[in-house]
Design a protein around this motif. Structure first.
Motif, short mmCIF file in Angstrom:
data_model
loop_
_atom_site.label_atom_id
_atom_site.label_comp_id
_atom_site.label_asym_id
_atom_site.label_seq_id
_atom_site.Cartn_x
_atom_site.Cartn_y
_atom_site.Cartn_z
N ARG A 14 0.82 -1.22 0.00
CA ARG A 14 0.00 0.00 0.00
C ARG A 14 0.85 1.26 0.00
O ARG A 14 0.45 2.29 -0.51
CB ARG A 14 -0.92 0.00 1.21
CG ARG A 14 -2.00 -1.08 1.16
CD ARG A 14 -2.90 -1.00 2.36
NE ARG A 14 -3.97 -2.00 2.31
CZ ARG A 14 -4.89 -2.15 3.23
NH1 ARG A 14 -4.90 -1.35 4.31
NH2 ARG A 14 -5.82 -3.09 3.11
N VAL A 15 2.05 1.15 0.61
CA VAL A 15 2.96 2.30 0.65
C VAL A 15 3.74 2.33 -0.66
O VAL A 15 4.36 1.33 -1.04
CB VAL A 15 3.92 2.21 1.84
CG1 VAL A 15 4.89 3.38 1.84
CG2 VAL A 15 3.14 2.15 3.15
N GLU A 16 3.72 3.46 -1.33
CA GLU A 16 4.39 3.57 -2.62
C GLU A 16 5.87 3.27 -2.49
O GLU A 16 6.55 3.74 -1.59
CB GLU A 16 4.18 4.99 -3.18
CG GLU A 16 4.71 5.16 -4.59
CD GLU A 16 4.40 6.54 -5.16
OE1 GLU A 16 4.90 6.84 -6.26
OE2 GLU A 16 3.65 7.30 -4.49
N GLY A 17 6.36 2.44 -3.41
CA GLY A 17 7.78 2.11 -3.41
C GLY A 17 8.16 0.99 -2.47
O GLY A 17 9.34 0.66 -2.34
N GLN A 18 7.17 0.37 -1.80
CA GLN A 18 7.44 -0.72 -0.87
C GLN A 18 6.72 -1.98 -1.32
O GLN A 18 5.65 -1.92 -1.91
CB GLN A 18 6.98 -0.35 0.55
CG GLN A 18 7.73 0.81 1.18
CD GLN A 18 9.19 0.46 1.41
OE1 GLN A 18 9.53 -0.63 1.86
NE2 GLN A 18 10.07 1.41 1.10
N PRO A 19 7.31 -3.16 -1.04
CA PRO A 19 6.65 -4.41 -1.43
C PRO A 19 5.52 -4.75 -0.47
O PRO A 19 5.41 -4.20 0.63
CB PRO A 19 7.78 -5.43 -1.32
CG PRO A 19 8.66 -4.90 -0.24
CD PRO A 19 8.62 -3.39 -0.40
N LEU A 20 4.69 -5.67 -0.88
CA LEU A 20 3.64 -6.20 -0.01
C LEU A 20 4.28 -6.84 1.22
O LEU A 20 5.29 -7.53 1.11
CB LEU A 20 2.84 -7.24 -0.79
CG LEU A 20 1.61 -7.86 -0.10
CD1 LEU A 20 0.52 -6.82 0.03
CD2 LEU A 20 1.12 -9.06 -0.92
N GLY A 21 3.71 -6.60 2.39
CA GLY A 21 4.27 -7.16 3.61
C GLY A 21 3.86 -8.62 3.79
O GLY A 21 2.78 -9.04 3.37
#
Length: 428
Positions: free
Chosen positions: A311-318
């Protein structure tokens, strides 16, 4: 002179405030104040340094006669030592205001934990490990301990909590929860929130948290078919749904999958390169994608560099998103299982069990040899001599095995999980 609780109950309000003395085995000065509204409050009235003073214990009936006599004992002892009990209460109140709840302790500790290198690996824990730790706190411990002040959590409370987790959830998770609490209280002790770590000295086996036998849960093709159908029918985020399906198709580790970037994948060649920095064992690994896996990846939209964006731009799915989705489909997102969930009647399984299901399925249905499966899982041989001298990659064998598994998933899991028939010597 008040001597019984019945007499306290019988006190009636009058036009003005009035006091009644209360008998206490610990000396004089204990009294109860009755207001015109009918409110009754306990007091200790005394002289300190030649001046009259008073100390409120609380209201009746929230505090009963026996309780107030015990409180009076403590206050009278302080006064006998030349200590004003009102000052001690003020100091305690200030200390309580500065004290952390267990929830606040966890929030502070997890930040430190995520940045602190392990003494064994000399590296901070991975993002996946941090997310799993946060999930463990939220799922198993938060409801039991979250609102309590750290200073009020003693050994007995911890033993009761861990025993409950072991009895109602998982003995292995109970052991991990105990380890988590030990680390949290170490952090709290270093910052003056507790004098001693109350989790030390608690033996896991004494609270039912001894390590359970290694997990053996694996899903057969019928169960994988039900899971696949549930993924498509449930309202999962598209990124989460695709990630679970690719776990089924490739058998790779969840954390390694979620860190994958589009630059790691060559769809034309059907190759996915897992760099050493992403691998759990720090050993680079090649996955030969089946036609089914390539088709799944081609269907995904590209939003940024990660194949499975969060959901956070530039970050992978947790990793927690997959854990939560798998629990939700089984009705296990809360402590009480929802049997009406799509997979509520199935024997419980975890996201990691999909990897075991993949490995078992290769042998049972695709006639894949064990040494090839080990390579496909990127396992490091336990025998150091084998690790040193056996360098064969079995690339073609692996490619054929992944393709055979992909075809099996397409034909009997993704479309029709019934009438499962083992493939005969698919590796030949």
């Amino acid at each position: 002179m008040i001597t019984t609780d019945r007499q306290v109950q019988a006190l009636k309000p009058e036009k003005g405030v009035y006091w009644e003395s209360v008998k206490s085995p610990h000396g004089g000065g204990l009294a109860i104040r009755v207001q015109p509204s009918g409110s009754k409050s306990w007091y200790f009235r005394y002289r300190f340094n030649g001046k009259q003073d008073s100390y409120s214990f609380g209201r009746y009936p929230s505090m009963g006669l026996q309780e107030v006599r015990e409180a009076h004992k403590d206050a009278a002892n302080l006064l006998a030592q030349g200590i004003n009990p009102k000052r001690v209460r003020k100091e305690r109140k200030e200390k309580n205001q500065a004290a952390w709840t267990m929830g606040e302790l966890f929030a502070k500790w997890i930040i430190s934990y995520a940045k602190t290198p392990s003494t064994r690996t000399k590296r901070p824990p991975s993002e996946t490990v941090v997310e799993q730790t946060a999930w463990r706190w939220n799922y198993y411990l938060k409801d039991h301990l979250g609102e309590l002040l750290v200073m009020h959590v003693d050994s007995q409370r911890i033993k009761g909590t861990i025993s409950d987790v072991a009895a109602t959830q998982s003995r292995e998770q109970a052991r991990k929860c105990l380890t988590l609490l030990r680390s949290m209280f170490d952090f709290a002790e270093a910052r003056g929130q507790v004098e001693n770590n109350p989790a030390y000295g608690i033996e896991p086996s004494k609270v039912g948290a001894s390590k359970s036998a290694p997990r053996e849960r694996k899903l057969d093709l019928t169960e994988l078919g039900r899971l696949w159908a549930a993924i498509e029918q449930a309202r999962l985020a598209s990124s989460t749904a695709a990630a679970i399906k690719l776990l089924i198709l490739t058998g790779q580790r969840r954390g390694e999958l979620l860190l994958t970037k589009w630059g790691h994948i060559d769809l034309d060649a059907g190759i996915w390169k897992i760099p050493a920095s992403n691998a759990k064992n720090r050993k680079a690994h090649t996955v030969y994608l089946s036609t089914a896996a390539v088709g799944l990846l081609l269907s995904l939209p590209r939003h940024g560099e990660f194949v499975f964006p969060g959901r956070v731009e530039g970050q992978p799915l947790g990793a927690n998103a997959i854990t939560t989705a798998v629990l939700r489909l089984q009705g296990r997102k809360t402590r009480k299982r929802d049997k009406k969930a799509p997979l509520g009647d199935m024997v419980p399984f975890s996201a990691h069990d999909l990897r075991r299901s993949f490995a078992t399925g290769l042998g049972e249905y695709c006639a894949t040899q064990p040494h090839v499966i080990e390579r496909m899982l990127n396992h490091v041989p336990e025998d150091s001599l084998v690790a040193t001298y056996q360098r064969a990659e079995y690339a073609e064998e692996q490619r054929r095995a992944w393709q055979a598994w992909g075809e099996l998933i397409e034909s009997q899991v993704a479309h029709d999980p019934k009438n499962v028939v083992p493939m005969r010597r698919a590796m030949e």
